[in-house]
Design an enzyme around this catalytic site. Structure first.
Site, PDB file in Angstrom:
ATOM      1  N   HIS A 141       0.854  -1.208   0.000  1.00  0.00           N
ATOM      2  CA  HIS A 141       0.000   0.000   0.000  1.00  0.00           C
ATOM      3  C   HIS A 141       0.883   1.250   0.000  1.00  0.00           C
ATOM      4  O   HIS A 141       0.508   2.284  -0.520  1.00  0.00           O
ATOM      5  CB  HIS A 141      -0.892   0.044   1.253  1.00  0.00           C
ATOM      6  CG  HIS A 141      -1.666  -1.216   1.484  1.00  0.00           C
ATOM      7  ND1 HIS A 141      -2.595  -1.674   0.585  1.00  0.00           N
ATOM      8  CD2 HIS A 141      -1.631  -2.128   2.495  1.00  0.00           C
ATOM      9  CE1 HIS A 141      -3.112  -2.808   1.044  1.00  0.00           C
ATOM     10  NE2 HIS A 141      -2.562  -3.097   2.199  1.00  0.00           N
ATOM     11  N   HIS A 159       5.568   6.384   7.114  1.00  0.00           N
ATOM     12  CA  HIS A 159       5.291   6.006   5.733  1.00  0.00           C
ATOM     13  C   HIS A 159       4.812   7.248   4.989  1.00  0.00           C
ATOM     14  O   HIS A 159       4.650   8.318   5.589  1.00  0.00           O
ATOM     15  CB  HIS A 159       4.222   4.908   5.665  1.00  0.00           C
ATOM     16  CG  HIS A 159       2.912   5.350   6.212  1.00  0.00           C
ATOM     17  ND1 HIS A 159       2.585   5.265   7.567  1.00  0.00           N
ATOM     18  CD2 HIS A 159       1.864   5.956   5.605  1.00  0.00           C
ATOM     19  CE1 HIS A 159       1.390   5.785   7.737  1.00  0.00           C
ATOM     20  NE2 HIS A 159       0.927   6.211   6.575  1.00  0.00           N
ATOM     21  N   HIS A 173       2.289   8.896   1.468  1.00  0.00           N
ATOM     22  CA  HIS A 173       1.240   8.769   0.453  1.00  0.00           C
ATOM     23  C   HIS A 173       1.618   9.748  -0.654  1.00  0.00           C
ATOM     24  O   HIS A 173       2.114  10.846  -0.358  1.00  0.00           O
ATOM     25  CB  HIS A 173      -0.130   9.151   1.027  1.00  0.00           C
ATOM     26  CG  HIS A 173      -0.520   8.353   2.235  1.00  0.00           C
ATOM     27  ND1 HIS A 173      -1.336   7.231   2.169  1.00  0.00           N
ATOM     28  CD2 HIS A 173      -0.173   8.485   3.550  1.00  0.00           C
ATOM     29  CE1 HIS A 173      -1.497   6.742   3.388  1.00  0.00           C
ATOM     30  NE2 HIS A 173      -0.792   7.468   4.232  1.00  0.00           N
ATOM     31  N   GLU A 183      -2.938  13.450   1.501  1.00  0.00           N
ATOM     32  CA  GLU A 183      -4.254  13.007   2.004  1.00  0.00           C
ATOM     33  C   GLU A 183      -4.986  14.219   2.576  1.00  0.00           C
ATOM     34  O   GLU A 183      -6.090  14.569   2.149  1.00  0.00           O
ATOM     35  CB  GLU A 183      -4.049  11.926   3.062  1.00  0.00           C
ATOM     36  CG  GLU A 183      -3.342  10.688   2.472  1.00  0.00           C
ATOM     37  CD  GLU A 183      -3.729   9.408   3.144  1.00  0.00           C
ATOM     38  OE1 GLU A 183      -3.432   9.231   4.339  1.00  0.00           O
ATOM     39  OE2 GLU A 183      -4.351   8.550   2.478  1.00  0.00           O
ATOM     40  N   HIS A 194       3.624  10.450   7.133  1.00  0.00           N
ATOM     41  CA  HIS A 194       2.913  10.164   8.387  1.00  0.00           C
ATOM     42  C   HIS A 194       3.843   9.471   9.372  1.00  0.00           C
ATOM     43  O   HIS A 194       4.356   8.388   9.079  1.00  0.00           O
ATOM     44  CB  HIS A 194       1.694   9.275   8.114  1.00  0.00           C
ATOM     45  CG  HIS A 194       0.603   9.987   7.392  1.00  0.00           C
ATOM     46  ND1 HIS A 194      -0.373   9.330   6.663  1.00  0.00           N
ATOM     47  CD2 HIS A 194       0.337  11.307   7.270  1.00  0.00           C
ATOM     48  CE1 HIS A 194      -1.202  10.217   6.142  1.00  0.00           C
ATOM     49  NE2 HIS A 194      -0.792  11.430   6.494  1.00  0.00           N
ATOM     50  N   THR A 217      -6.232   6.470   7.867  1.00  0.00           N
ATOM     51  CA  THR A 217      -6.714   6.831   6.521  1.00  0.00           C
ATOM     52  C   THR A 217      -6.742   5.634   5.573  1.00  0.00           C
ATOM     53  O   THR A 217      -7.036   5.780   4.393  1.00  0.00           O
ATOM     54  CB  THR A 217      -5.834   7.920   5.881  1.00  0.00           C
ATOM     55  OG1 THR A 217      -4.520   7.364   5.650  1.00  0.00           O
ATOM     56  CG2 THR A 217      -5.732   9.149   6.760  1.00  0.00           C
ATOM     57  N   THR A 218      -6.410   4.441   6.126  1.00  0.00           N
ATOM     58  CA  THR A 218      -6.563   3.216   5.345  1.00  0.00           C
ATOM     59  C   THR A 218      -7.330   2.226   6.209  1.00  0.00           C
ATOM     60  O   THR A 218      -7.351   2.372   7.436  1.00  0.00           O
ATOM     61  CB  THR A 218      -5.214   2.552   4.999  1.00  0.00           C
ATOM     62  OG1 THR A 218      -4.640   2.025   6.204  1.00  0.00           O
ATOM     63  CG2 THR A 218      -4.249   3.534   4.355  1.00  0.00           C
TER      64      THR A 218
HETATM   65  C1  LIG Z   1      -4.848  -3.027  14.370  1.00  0.00           C
HETATM   66  C2  LIG Z   1      -4.019  -2.879  13.139  1.00  0.00           C
HETATM   67  C3  LIG Z   1      -4.113  -1.491  12.584  1.00  0.00           C
HETATM   68  C4  LIG Z   1      -3.007  -1.239  11.533  1.00  0.00           C
HETATM   69  C5  LIG Z   1      -3.061   0.209  11.128  1.00  0.00           C
HETATM   70  C6  LIG Z   1      -1.882   0.599  10.262  1.00  0.00           C
HETATM   71  C7  LIG Z   1      -1.978   2.047   9.860  1.00  0.00           C
HETATM   72  C8  LIG Z   1      -1.186   2.998  10.481  1.00  0.00           C
HETATM   73  C9  LIG Z   1      -1.278   4.351  10.091  1.00  0.00           C
HETATM   74  C10 LIG Z   1      -2.176   4.724   9.094  1.00  0.00           C
HETATM   75  S1  LIG Z   1      -2.315   6.406   8.606  1.00  0.00           S
HETATM   76  N1  LIG Z   1      -2.285   6.505   7.023  1.00  0.00           N
HETATM   77  O1  LIG Z   1      -3.622   6.878   9.082  1.00  0.00           O
HETATM   78  O2  LIG Z   1      -1.173   7.095   9.194  1.00  0.00           O
HETATM   79  C11 LIG Z   1      -2.974   3.767   8.472  1.00  0.00           C
HETATM   80  C12 LIG Z   1      -2.885   2.420   8.867  1.00  0.00           C
HETATM   81 ZN   LIG Z   2      -0.684   7.362   6.247  1.00  0.00          ZN
END
Ligand SMILES: CCCCCCc1ccc(S(N)(=O)=O)cc1
Ligand SMILES: [Zn+2]
Length: 258
Positions: free
Chosen positions: A62, A92, A94, A104, A117, A196-197
């Site tokens: 992703h 990570h 986007h 985002e 992020h 956000t995912t």
């Molecule tokens: C219980 C498992 C949850 C894994 C969640 C992994 C995850 C971390 C950060 C973000 S973000 N884009 O909002 O920073 C999205 C997904």
């Molecule tokens: Zn993110």
């Protein structure tokens, strides 16, 4: 079929398997600067990162992420809008297929080419997975990227891309200091939101920095050389891995600056 960013499994389809996608505190949002309210009670962000906690870099299909040892309080976020100690778990990005999109969060409708992020979890809970299910469990610092000067710190990450081109690939990545990715000014907006995912859990205190960091057009192009696809599968470029802004649903956005 699992979630992604394509027509058949992208953000408009996520509610099918994750009904919270239509919940009351979803992220990202469009930050309307004129509608945010300055809160003089907000403290400056206190970020303390120890490069020796940096473990590896991986392509999870992703995005790519750099993961950190979170068994001690070596790399933490304190103050800002949060109380207590939050530990850095990973960071990570986007980004878009072209420089006119990719972030985002947006600011007054403006999209940046990418967004970083830095994901932290509240140490009042046992671990990240536990914290991710709590309304005050996570704090994510968002930093916008803009096209400009070459970024020496990001180049260290980009140099690892050949080893993680395809989904599922990872390699050791040691001694990286995430502080080197922060803008000089740490003014921020903050609001209560979500991942956000998928699983889109409503457990994130968002902290979005006003000042972007820069990278060169060539560096941005290298992000687009990564693949959503695994080795041996038809190659699919990792681009447009961003969720569009979601309804504010009455939430207020506070500013740490006037
Ligand atoms: C219980 C498992 C949850 C894994 C969640 C992994 C995850 C971390 C950060 C973000 S973000 N884009 O909002 O920073 C999205 C997904
Ligand atoms: Zn993110």
């Amino acid at each position: 079929m699992s979630w992604g960013y394509a027509e058949n499994n992208g953000p408009d389809k996520w509610a099918d398997n994750y009904p919270i996608a239509n919940g009351p505190r979803q992220s990202p949002i469009d930050i309307v600067s004129g509608a945010s309210s300055y809160d003089k009670g907000l403290k400056p962000l206190k970020l303390k990162y120890d490069p020796s906690t940096c473990l590896e870099i991986l392509n999870n299909g992703h995005s790519f992420q750099v993961t950190f040892a979170d068994d001690t309080d070596s790399s933490t976020l304190k103050d800002g809008p949060i109380s207590g100690i939050y530990r850095l778990k990973q960071f990570h990005f986007h980004w878009g297929a072209s420089d006119d999109k990719g972030s985002e969060h947006t600011v007054n409708g403006t999209k940046y080419p990418a967004e970083l992020h830095l994901v932290h979890w509240n140490t009042k809970y046992a671990n990240f997975g536990e914290a991710a299910s709590k309304p005050d469990g996570l704090a994510v610092v968002g930093v916008f990227l803009q096209i400009g000067a070459q970024n020496a710190s990001l180049q260290k990450i980009i140099d690892a891309f050949t080893a993680i081109k395809a989904k599922g690939q990872q390699t050791t990545f040691a001694g990286f200091d995430p502080s080197s990715l922060l803008p000089g000014c740490l003014d921020y907006w903050t609001y209560e939101g979500s991942l956000t995912t998928p699983p889109l859990l409503e457990s994130v205190t968002w902290i979005v920095c006003k000042q972007p960091i820069s990278l060169s057009a060539d560096q941005m192009a290298k992000f687009r050389s990564l693949l959503f696809s695994a080795k041996g599968e038809a190659e699919c470029c990792m681009v447009d891995n961003y969720r569009p802004p979601q309804p504010l649903k009455g939430r207020s956005v506070r500013a740490s600056f006037q």
